[in-house]
Design an enzyme around this catalytic site. Structure first.
Site, mmCIF file in Angstrom:
data_model
loop_
_atom_site.group_PDB
_atom_site.id
_atom_site.type_symbol
_atom_site.label_atom_id
_atom_site.label_comp_id
_atom_site.label_asym_id
_atom_site.label_seq_id
_atom_site.Cartn_x
_atom_site.Cartn_y
_atom_site.Cartn_z
ATOM 1 C CG HIS A 1 -2.044 10.944 -24.023
ATOM 2 N ND1 HIS A 1 -2.622 11.229 -22.812
ATOM 3 C CD2 HIS A 1 -0.711 11.094 -23.837
ATOM 4 C CE1 HIS A 1 -1.679 11.529 -21.925
ATOM 5 N NE2 HIS A 1 -0.510 11.456 -22.531
ATOM 6 C CE LYS B 1 4.567 17.634 -13.489
ATOM 7 N NZ LYS B 1 4.572 16.448 -14.305
ATOM 8 C CE LYS C 1 -1.462 14.097 -13.685
ATOM 9 N NZ LYS C 1 -1.865 14.694 -14.977
ATOM 10 C CG HIS D 1 -0.067 15.845 -22.786
ATOM 11 N ND1 HIS D 1 0.555 17.051 -23.019
ATOM 12 C CD2 HIS D 1 0.856 15.067 -22.149
ATOM 13 C CE1 HIS D 1 1.784 17.010 -22.525
ATOM 14 N NE2 HIS D 1 1.995 15.816 -21.999
ATOM 15 N NE ARG E 1 -0.159 17.101 -12.011
ATOM 16 C CZ ARG E 1 0.581 16.280 -11.304
ATOM 17 N NH1 ARG E 1 0.420 16.218 -9.988
ATOM 18 N NH2 ARG E 1 1.495 15.519 -11.890
ATOM 19 C CD GLU F 1 5.764 16.713 -22.075
ATOM 20 O OE1 GLU F 1 5.081 17.714 -21.812
ATOM 21 O OE2 GLU F 1 5.299 15.565 -22.179
ATOM 22 C CD GLU G 1 -4.915 16.569 -14.521
ATOM 23 O OE1 GLU G 1 -3.706 16.257 -14.499
ATOM 24 O OE2 GLU G 1 -5.677 16.249 -15.424
ATOM 25 C CG HIS H 1 4.850 11.455 -24.085
ATOM 26 N ND1 HIS H 1 3.486 11.249 -24.032
ATOM 27 C CD2 HIS H 1 5.103 12.519 -23.276
ATOM 28 C CE1 HIS H 1 2.944 12.142 -23.212
ATOM 29 N NE2 HIS H 1 3.900 12.926 -22.740
ATOM 30 N NE ARG I 1 -3.943 -2.084 2.117
ATOM 31 C CZ ARG I 1 -3.823 -3.073 2.994
ATOM 32 N NH1 ARG I 1 -2.930 -2.999 3.953
ATOM 33 N NH2 ARG I 1 -4.615 -4.109 2.918
ATOM 34 C CG ASN J 1 -2.564 16.600 -18.999
ATOM 35 O OD1 ASN J 1 -1.487 16.019 -18.984
ATOM 36 N ND2 ASN J 1 -3.477 16.445 -18.061
HETATM 37 P P1 NAD Z 1 11.642 6.524 -22.169
HETATM 38 O O1 NAD Z 1 11.547 6.301 -20.728
HETATM 39 O O2 NAD Z 1 11.116 5.470 -23.076
HETATM 40 O O3 NAD Z 1 13.160 6.837 -22.538
HETATM 41 C C1 NAD Z 1 13.500 7.076 -23.863
HETATM 42 C C2 NAD Z 1 14.644 6.182 -24.337
HETATM 43 O O4 NAD Z 1 15.870 6.735 -23.893
HETATM 44 C C3 NAD Z 1 14.610 4.768 -23.823
HETATM 45 O O5 NAD Z 1 15.021 3.900 -24.848
HETATM 46 C C4 NAD Z 1 15.645 4.775 -22.702
HETATM 47 O O6 NAD Z 1 16.202 3.508 -22.491
HETATM 48 C C5 NAD Z 1 16.656 5.739 -23.233
HETATM 49 N N1 NAD Z 1 17.440 6.474 -22.239
HETATM 50 C C6 NAD Z 1 17.006 7.023 -21.103
HETATM 51 N N2 NAD Z 1 17.968 7.765 -20.545
HETATM 52 C C7 NAD Z 1 19.064 7.652 -21.322
HETATM 53 C C8 NAD Z 1 20.368 8.208 -21.268
HETATM 54 N N3 NAD Z 1 20.731 9.069 -20.329
HETATM 55 N N4 NAD Z 1 21.240 7.859 -22.242
HETATM 56 C C9 NAD Z 1 20.854 7.025 -23.249
HETATM 57 N N5 NAD Z 1 19.627 6.500 -23.357
HETATM 58 C C10 NAD Z 1 18.735 6.825 -22.418
HETATM 59 O O7 NAD Z 1 10.874 7.868 -22.594
HETATM 60 P P2 NAD Z 1 10.724 9.304 -21.935
HETATM 61 O O8 NAD Z 1 10.568 10.225 -23.056
HETATM 62 O O9 NAD Z 1 11.744 9.558 -20.918
HETATM 63 O O10 NAD Z 1 9.338 9.201 -21.139
HETATM 64 C C11 NAD Z 1 8.130 9.065 -21.818
HETATM 65 C C12 NAD Z 1 7.084 8.578 -20.849
HETATM 66 O O11 NAD Z 1 6.893 9.557 -19.826
HETATM 67 C C13 NAD Z 1 5.732 8.348 -21.492
HETATM 68 O O12 NAD Z 1 5.253 7.090 -21.098
HETATM 69 C C14 NAD Z 1 4.872 9.449 -20.911
HETATM 70 O O13 NAD Z 1 3.525 9.067 -20.802
HETATM 71 C C15 NAD Z 1 5.502 9.640 -19.568
HETATM 72 N N6 NAD Z 1 5.216 10.938 -18.958
HETATM 73 C C16 NAD Z 1 4.769 10.946 -17.673
HETATM 74 C C17 NAD Z 1 4.516 12.135 -17.039
HETATM 75 C C18 NAD Z 1 4.101 12.136 -15.613
HETATM 76 O O14 NAD Z 1 3.728 13.191 -15.092
HETATM 77 N N7 NAD Z 1 4.199 11.021 -14.902
HETATM 78 C C19 NAD Z 1 4.713 13.355 -17.714
HETATM 79 C C20 NAD Z 1 5.192 13.310 -19.023
HETATM 80 C C21 NAD Z 1 5.436 12.084 -19.638
HETATM 81 N N1 GLY Z 2 2.432 15.758 -17.273
HETATM 82 C C1 GLY Z 2 1.178 16.151 -16.709
HETATM 83 C C2 GLY Z 2 1.160 16.238 -15.231
HETATM 84 O O1 GLY Z 2 2.108 15.904 -14.560
HETATM 85 O O2 GLY Z 2 0.182 16.624 -14.686
#
Ligand code: NAD
Ligand code: GLY
Length: 356
Positions: free
Chosen positions: A252, A227, A143, A248, A241, A185, A237, A265, A121, A245
């Site tokens: 998405h 942020k 998130k 997005h 907040r 972003e 949200e 993304h 939990r 998006n």
């Molecule tokens: P990712 O995590 O897939 O990383 C991108 C690629 O880069 C991967 O292949 C990874 O292995 C590689 N990589 C990472 N760091 C590296 C480094 N320093 N050197 C070499 N390679 C490296 O993608 P991302 O763009 O980081 O994240 C996208 C995700 O984030 C999506 O799923 C999206 O929905 C999510 N997201 C979440 C929030 C949130 O608030 N939680 C906000 C925005 C996006």
């Molecule tokens: N990336 C959207 C949020 O964190 O709310």
């Protein structure tokens, strides 16, 4: 010599620091201080782990550390990947005072945070984001979650980390396409609430693409400040907040329709921001500024072929839908976003029609 900047996400008892700097993985910051119990599990992926695991381990001297590497990429942001983390925690009899460390991009961070929210939990977790996108967005704000085959990020929880540690040196190994995706972003923050920052990005986009250390550090800092401020104001949200998006809802849908991982993304968000700005009917010159900046960042400004019926069906799974009504983040002008269920239906049809 490492330079550091600290921003606090102000959430009362759950407040936490974001530490931004270089050399942090090489002992520049005492991460062990945030690992309260004796044990921790480091979750990473098959790309990031070989690059950085041996750099993080000496920082955790004195702790019992186990590691797990997930398959990399958006197509693995699934319940099955989260299950692997949970299986490892159970198999090692991890206790409630265990800390889980997510070291990687947003995919690793989102899955790991969700596992941390669910195990017993809720256990503590730390974010060590290694992509620009994760450093400016996904690691901050709590998130967490995974995708479902019917829609993006549909399963998840709010669960704040204890610490976000951003070592800007990790960007040196980041592929250019991923850097550009992260810039989407960053540009978003300027577009939704800081037109001066938007103008700074227009001036400095080439330096950012060339990985100029000072420019990247400032862009990360300003993005995290924005942020942190928005999250502190509306953690769950309930309202404001949602401006984070911007782009997005369309983005998405693009990711979902193209198959997760085909469009990154950030790329999908870039095209989505242009669509949202078109729907907003902002001043033509401002729309052109947004397109030009995204273009200069090497990001797409038009969506792929998707038919109008599919756009509407997929966007209906968006988490901002309330009372069966789509809601969009729109702009009054650059730097001034709002959330609304009241938009011009004909213009929406034109925007998605124009994209098809
Ligand atoms: P990712 O995590 O897939 O990383 C991108 C690629 O880069 C991967 O292949 C990874 O292995 C590689 N990589 C990472 N760091 C590296 C480094 N320093 N050197 C070499 N390679 C490296 O993608 P991302 O763009 O980081 O994240 C996208 C995700 O984030 C999506 O799923 C999206 O929905 C999510 N997201 C979440 C929030 C949130 O608030 N939680 C906000 C925005 C996006
Ligand atoms: N990336 C959207 C949020 O964190 O709310």
């Amino acid at each position: 010599m490492s330079t550091q900047h600290k921003i606090t996400v102000e959430l009362g008892e759950r407040s936490y620091p974001i530490i931004i700097g270089n050399g942090l993985l090489d002992g520049g910051f005492d991460i062990a201080e945030f690992v309260r119990g004796p044990d921790c599990l480091i979750v990473s992926d098959s790309n990031v782990s070989p690059l950085y695991r041996d750099r993080i381990l000496p920082n955790l001297d004195g702790k019992t550390v186990t590691t797990i590497d997930l398959a990399d990429g958006e197509s693995h942001k699934t319940v099955a990947s989260m299950q692997l983390i949970l299986d490892r925690l159970v198999a090692t009899r991890a206790a409630r005072d265990t800390t889980i460390i997510a070291m990687g991009g947003g995919v690793v961070g989102d899955i790991t945070g969700f596992a941390a929210a669910c195990y017993m939990r809720g256990v503590a977790f730390i974010q060590i984001p290694t992509t620009l996108l994760a450093q400016v967005d996904s690691s901050v704000g709590g998130k967490t979650g995974v995708n479902h085959e019917l829609g993006k990020n549909l399963i998840g929880a709010f669960h704040q980390p204890q610490l976000v540690m951003i070592d800007t040196d990790t960007l040196l190994t980041l592929p250019d396409r991923e850097l550009k995706a992260g810039l989407a972003e960053v540009i978003k923050y300027g577009a939704i609430c800081d037109v001066e920052f938007f103008a700074w990005l227009e001036e400095n986009i080439q330096a950012l693409l060339q990985k100029d250390a000072a420019a990247l550090a400032y862009a990360i800092q300003r993005s995290c400040e924005i942020k942190a401020e928005v999250v502190a104001d509306d953690e769950r949200e309930a309202g404001r907040r949602a401006i984070l998006n911007f782009g997005h809802t369309f983005g998405h849908a693009i990711e979902h329709c193209q198959g997760y991982g085909e469009w990154l993304h950030g790329e999908a968000v870039a095209a989505g921001m242009v669509m949202a700005a078109e729907l907003s009917a902002i001043d033509e010159l401002e729309l052109q500024r947004l397109r030009s900046l995204l273009n200069a960042a090497g990001l797409p400004v038009t969506a792929p072929q998707i038919d109008a019926e599919t756009w509407m069906r997929v966007m209906a799974t968006d988490k901002k839908v309330a009372q069966k009504q789509l809601r969009f983040v729109l702009l009054h002008s650059l730097g001034d976003a709002y959330v609304t269920a009241s938009y011009d239906e004909q213009r929406l049809q034109a925007v998605i029609g124009a994209a098809a």
